[in-house]
Design an enzyme around this catalytic site. Sequence first.
Site, PDB file in Angstrom:
ATOM      1  N   THR A 209       7.919   3.872  -0.855  1.00 15.66           N
ATOM      2  CA  THR A 209       6.866   3.895  -2.437  1.00 15.66           C
ATOM      3  C   THR A 209       5.627   2.940  -1.862  1.00 15.66           C
ATOM      4  OG1 THR A 209       8.254   2.106  -3.336  1.00 15.66           O
ATOM      5  CG2 THR A 209       8.525   4.253  -4.026  1.00 15.66           C
ATOM      6  N   GLY A 211       2.192   1.694  -0.925  1.00 15.09           N
ATOM      7  CA  GLY A 211       0.748   2.410  -1.250  1.00 15.09           C
ATOM      8  C   GLY A 211       0.519   3.524  -2.006  1.00 15.09           C
ATOM      9  N   CYS A 214      -2.613   2.926  -4.453  1.00 14.84           N
ATOM     10  CA  CYS A 214      -3.989   2.997  -3.301  1.00 14.84           C
ATOM     11  C   CYS A 214      -4.025   4.590  -3.312  1.00 14.84           C
ATOM     12  CB  CYS A 214      -3.678   2.192  -1.929  1.00 14.84           C
ATOM     13  SG  CYS A 214      -3.183   0.538  -2.024  1.00 14.84           S
TER      14      CYS A 214
END
Length: 269
Positions: A209, A211, A214
């Site tokens: 999980t 990033g 982003c």
Amino acid sequence: MQPGRVLIVAGSDSGGGAGIQADLKTVMALGAYGTTAITALTAQNTLGVEGVFPVDPAFIAQQMNVVLDDIGSDAVKIGMLHSAEVIDAVADVLEARCGELPIIVDPVMVSTSGHDLLEPEAVRTLTRRMSLLADVMTPNLREAEKLTGLKINDLDGMVHAAEMLRTTGPQAVLVKGGHLEGDSVMRDVLSSDAGTRIFEGPRVETSSTHGTGCTLASAIAATLAYGLDLEEAVERARAYLYTALRTAPGLGGGHGPVNHAHTLRPFML
């Protein structure tokens, strides 16, 4: 057709799963063209952040300006800003040059491993400057709690937080529910002028999980760069992230990266 152009203002992740690296992979995988202004260097991997080296605010602004002077942009994605001085420098450029562009602000405050990525005294500056400039703000639950002072335990709390955050300036707020435990359904809440919409989909059970925030924000930016409306951009971004999670490569010993390249056909030598 010229690709949609996305100016990404964010920190670098040496592990490649988040930050500028994740942003560029996402934007490219969705057919857009990414340019960058790097705000900080981090030494990190899937186990955590070991160090942060900030970039001078004036040089961050210079990176933004030279890209806008030559290549231009169709959307701007804001990630890790680290300090009040950096926030002010970035906001000054956005106000002067990006007023007509969709601006997606991912208020990066804490890494997946729990490392603070925004100085505590900069939270007020983030709210004062970036909230007013954001067309879309995309906090996760932890970030929404820090920005509102609320404790979010359920879907109603997410809706309340999204609506409360909109009063601080953003045109729209997407509160992400990935950290909400005990539910097999993944829900995100979008509050905008069109009202409140709840997006639902199956939760992917994975430790990969790193990033995800982003990636989702950059996917929204890439889609908006092509002129799609916000709700469709969120739908497409969520679908992209779902498959990226489901096909994650399982790298590292901690929170691994997602599969940003799942839209691409691998070239096998």
